[in-house]
Design a protein around this motif. Structure first.
Motif, mmCIF file in Angstrom:
data_model
loop_
_atom_site.group_PDB
_atom_site.id
_atom_site.type_symbol
_atom_site.label_atom_id
_atom_site.label_comp_id
_atom_site.label_asym_id
_atom_site.label_seq_id
_atom_site.Cartn_x
_atom_site.Cartn_y
_atom_site.Cartn_z
ATOM 1 N N TRP A 117 -3.543 -48.363 -2.191
ATOM 2 C CA TRP A 117 -4.569 -48.458 -3.224
ATOM 3 C C TRP A 117 -4.062 -47.805 -4.516
ATOM 4 C CZ3 TRP A 117 -8.633 -51.330 -3.889
ATOM 5 C CH2 TRP A 117 -9.617 -50.980 -4.812
ATOM 6 N N PRO A 118 -4.236 -48.466 -5.670
ATOM 7 C CA PRO A 118 -3.784 -47.875 -6.932
ATOM 8 C C PRO A 118 -4.492 -46.543 -7.201
ATOM 9 C CG PRO A 118 -4.230 -50.221 -7.191
ATOM 10 C CD PRO A 118 -4.763 -49.833 -5.851
ATOM 11 N N SER A 119 -3.754 -45.470 -7.083
ATOM 12 C CA SER A 119 -4.365 -44.137 -7.153
ATOM 13 C C SER A 119 -4.039 -43.392 -8.436
ATOM 14 C CB SER A 119 -3.923 -43.290 -5.948
ATOM 15 O OG SER A 119 -2.512 -43.219 -5.868
ATOM 16 N N PHE A 120 -3.072 -43.880 -9.191
ATOM 17 C CA PHE A 120 -2.728 -43.253 -10.462
ATOM 18 C C PHE A 120 -3.392 -44.015 -11.608
ATOM 19 C CE2 PHE A 120 0.697 -42.213 -7.579
ATOM 20 C CZ PHE A 120 0.995 -40.896 -7.865
ATOM 21 N N GLU A 121 -3.557 -43.349 -12.743
ATOM 22 C CA GLU A 121 -3.988 -44.005 -13.973
ATOM 23 C C GLU A 121 -2.757 -44.243 -14.840
ATOM 24 O OE1 GLU A 121 -6.340 -45.461 -15.488
ATOM 25 O OE2 GLU A 121 -8.150 -45.023 -14.317
ATOM 26 N N MET A 122 -2.635 -45.443 -15.370
ATOM 27 C CA MET A 122 -1.465 -45.798 -16.161
ATOM 28 C C MET A 122 -1.288 -44.843 -17.343
ATOM 29 S SD MET A 122 -0.460 -49.513 -17.768
ATOM 30 C CE MET A 122 1.188 -49.813 -18.404
ATOM 31 N N LYS A 123 -2.400 -44.419 -17.949
ATOM 32 C CA LYS A 123 -2.305 -43.549 -19.127
ATOM 33 C C LYS A 123 -1.618 -42.215 -18.799
ATOM 34 C CE LYS A 123 -7.014 -41.685 -18.600
ATOM 35 N NZ LYS A 123 -6.608 -40.318 -18.269
ATOM 36 N N ASP A 124 -1.722 -41.808 -17.522
ATOM 37 C CA ASP A 124 -1.087 -40.551 -17.116
ATOM 38 C C ASP A 124 0.392 -40.716 -16.818
ATOM 39 O OD1 ASP A 124 -3.560 -39.235 -17.284
ATOM 40 O OD2 ASP A 124 -4.080 -39.808 -15.231
ATOM 41 N N LEU A 125 0.864 -41.957 -16.805
ATOM 42 C CA LEU A 125 2.268 -42.237 -16.514
ATOM 43 C C LEU A 125 3.028 -42.709 -17.753
ATOM 44 C CD1 LEU A 125 1.760 -44.118 -13.126
ATOM 45 C CD2 LEU A 125 2.472 -41.740 -13.451
ATOM 46 N N LEU A 126 2.355 -42.702 -18.896
ATOM 47 C CA LEU A 126 3.002 -43.078 -20.136
ATOM 48 C C LEU A 126 3.730 -41.883 -20.736
ATOM 49 C CD1 LEU A 126 0.183 -45.258 -21.753
ATOM 50 C CD2 LEU A 126 2.142 -46.007 -20.382
ATOM 51 N N ASP A 127 4.656 -42.132 -21.618
ATOM 52 C CA ASP A 127 5.382 -41.044 -22.265
ATOM 53 C C ASP A 127 4.458 -40.311 -23.224
ATOM 54 O OD1 ASP A 127 7.742 -41.774 -20.961
ATOM 55 O OD2 ASP A 127 8.227 -43.247 -22.527
ATOM 56 N N PRO A 128 4.586 -38.990 -23.319
ATOM 57 C CA PRO A 128 3.740 -38.241 -24.254
ATOM 58 C C PRO A 128 4.020 -38.659 -25.689
ATOM 59 C CG PRO A 128 5.499 -36.855 -23.369
ATOM 60 C CD PRO A 128 5.530 -38.132 -22.584
ATOM 61 N N VAL A 129 2.968 -38.702 -26.464
ATOM 62 C CA VAL A 129 3.108 -39.057 -27.874
ATOM 63 C C VAL A 129 3.499 -37.819 -28.665
ATOM 64 C CG1 VAL A 129 1.939 -39.961 -29.911
ATOM 65 C CG2 VAL A 129 1.384 -40.874 -27.635
ATOM 66 N N ARG A 130 4.602 -37.918 -29.340
ATOM 67 C CA ARG A 130 5.063 -36.784 -30.143
ATOM 68 C C ARG A 130 4.308 -36.727 -31.463
ATOM 69 N NH1 ARG A 130 11.681 -37.045 -29.488
ATOM 70 N NH2 ARG A 130 11.740 -36.794 -27.185
ATOM 71 N N GLU A 131 3.797 -35.563 -31.760
ATOM 72 C CA GLU A 131 3.077 -35.377 -33.018
ATOM 73 C C GLU A 131 4.075 -35.112 -34.139
ATOM 74 O OE1 GLU A 131 0.196 -32.353 -32.613
ATOM 75 O OE2 GLU A 131 -0.926 -33.360 -31.004
ATOM 76 N N ALA A 132 3.824 -35.782 -35.256
ATOM 77 C CA ALA A 132 4.713 -35.611 -36.410
ATOM 78 C C ALA A 132 4.545 -34.212 -37.002
ATOM 79 C CB ALA A 132 4.415 -36.677 -37.466
ATOM 80 N N ARG A 133 5.650 -33.615 -37.352
ATOM 81 C CA ARG A 133 5.605 -32.302 -37.990
ATOM 82 C C ARG A 133 5.599 -32.451 -39.502
ATOM 83 N NH1 ARG A 133 9.977 -28.701 -34.458
ATOM 84 N NH2 ARG A 133 8.910 -28.931 -32.423
ATOM 85 N N LEU A 134 4.738 -31.686 -40.117
ATOM 86 C CA LEU A 134 4.666 -31.736 -41.575
ATOM 87 C C LEU A 134 5.714 -30.822 -42.186
ATOM 88 C CD1 LEU A 134 0.782 -31.653 -42.005
ATOM 89 C CD2 LEU A 134 2.309 -33.626 -42.062
#
Length: 354
Positions: free
Chosen positions: A337-354
């Protein structure tokens, strides 16, 4: 029994759809049978779970005819059904057409076409919950919804091309499958290399993709991109493939370069049983799907049972097992049974530094 001159729309040209078209047109040569799929039958890339580089296949049917068919390419069978008179429409189905009496009369495509038939068979795999949800909203017939019956799930596959020495070592290997672990994780596996020296694995993480399909309505469905974003693979999912390759081949797998990764989507039930049944909410509407990643091997014969269902002659045991409305087990007892959420398996989004 369905009349020989009746009309059928089969939505989805994967295992269930093509096999159903084949058995229908062979039994009723004068019937009007139309296959509708978002992809051309000979497209280089398709979203159906049955389309891939290679598949786990068995050919130990009692009937030698089915043994031979089990080894025949799906594309060749598709071409055969077209030769036998099945029409093919390459267009995405946007919604079902349901009249005021509650009968499904056909489908409306994303390209603006209206296709009508006395029988509409949904062989739509992972797209099924979304199609039924949208159709329920459009028709006002809430009972069309799949609800908890069907869940769209995805898994990652990966492929490497072996060098001469590795190919010589593994050319004659069998299909490798590691069974369920004590943690009830899905089984993982590796396929023998092809003649082009391509070696394939599938991952161990089966995941859902819960999204808001309509205001206030959340279901699991493939990504919205036309190709389900099947070639867009996160590093975390690639790591899942690498872990499986290491489990089978040890440290030598670390030297191999993965040339392709793909996310494959299918429809699941909590019991991993198919659904091959009339839809109880609309006359003229039928469901034949939920391969749960094990439907491909039944390609030669599954359409025969769908035709039996259309004729109300399916054996009682199978009719009950594959019914739209039946008691189903808790998904916690199903390791696949699909037990993971796809969003939790995506690469983290890097926040742009100012």
């Amino acid at each position: 029994m369905a009349p020989a001159g009746s009309s059928y729309i089969i939505v989805g040209a994967g295992v269930f759809g093509v096999s159903t078209a084949y058995h229908l047109i062979r039994k009723y040569p004068s019937a009007s049978v139309t296959l509708v799929d978002r992809d051309a039958f000979d497209a280089d890339s398709r979203v159906a779970a049955s389309w891939d580089w290679n598949k786990v296949m068995r050919a130990d049917y009692d009937d030698p005819v089915y043994c031979e068919l089990a080894l025949e390419a799906q594309d060749a069978v598709t071409r055969r059904v077209l030769e036998l008179g099945v029409a093919y429409v390459a267009d995405e189905v946007a919604a079902l057409q349901v009249d005021r009496a509650g009968r499904c009369t056909g489908v409306r495509t994303a390209g603006g076409r209206s296709l009508e038939a006395a029988h509409v068979v949904l062989c739509t795999g992972a797209f099924t919950p979304k199609l039924l949800e949208v159709s329920a909203a459009a028709s006002g017939l809430d009972a069309l919804q799949a609800g908890s019956r069907i869940l769209a799930g995805g898994i990652t596959t990966g492929m490497t091309r072996l060098d001469d020495a590795s190919y010589a070592k593994f050319a004659d290997m069998p299909v490798g499958i590691q069974g369920y672990t004590t943690l009830k994780a899905p089984f993982m596996g590796s396929l023998p290399p092809t003649k082009d020296r391509e070696l394939k694995w599938w991952g161990q993480k089966i995941f859902k993709n819960t999204k808001e399909v309509l205001p206030g309505r959340f279901i699991s469905m493939p990504p919205a991109e036309a190709d389900y974003a099947q070639w867009k693979i996160s590093e975390r999912l690639k790591e899942d493939i690498l872990n499986v390759s290491s489990a089978f081949y040890g440290s030598q797998a670390a030297k191999w370069k993965f040339e392709k990764h793909r996310i494959c989507w299918d429809a699941f039930t909590t019991s991993s049983d198919f659904i091959i049944s009339p839809h109880t909410a609309a006359k003229g509407l039928y469901v034949a799907t939920c391969g749960s990643f094990h439907g491909y091997k039944f390609f030669p014969v599954i359409g025969k049972y769908v035709v039996d269902m259309l004729e109300d002659s399916l054996p009682a045991q199978l009719a009950n097992k594959w019914a739209w409305d039946r008691e189903r087990p808790d998904p916690s007892v199903n390791p696949d049974w699909p037990s993971f959420e796809m969003k939790d398996l995506l690469d983290p989004v890097r926040e742009a530094r100012l």
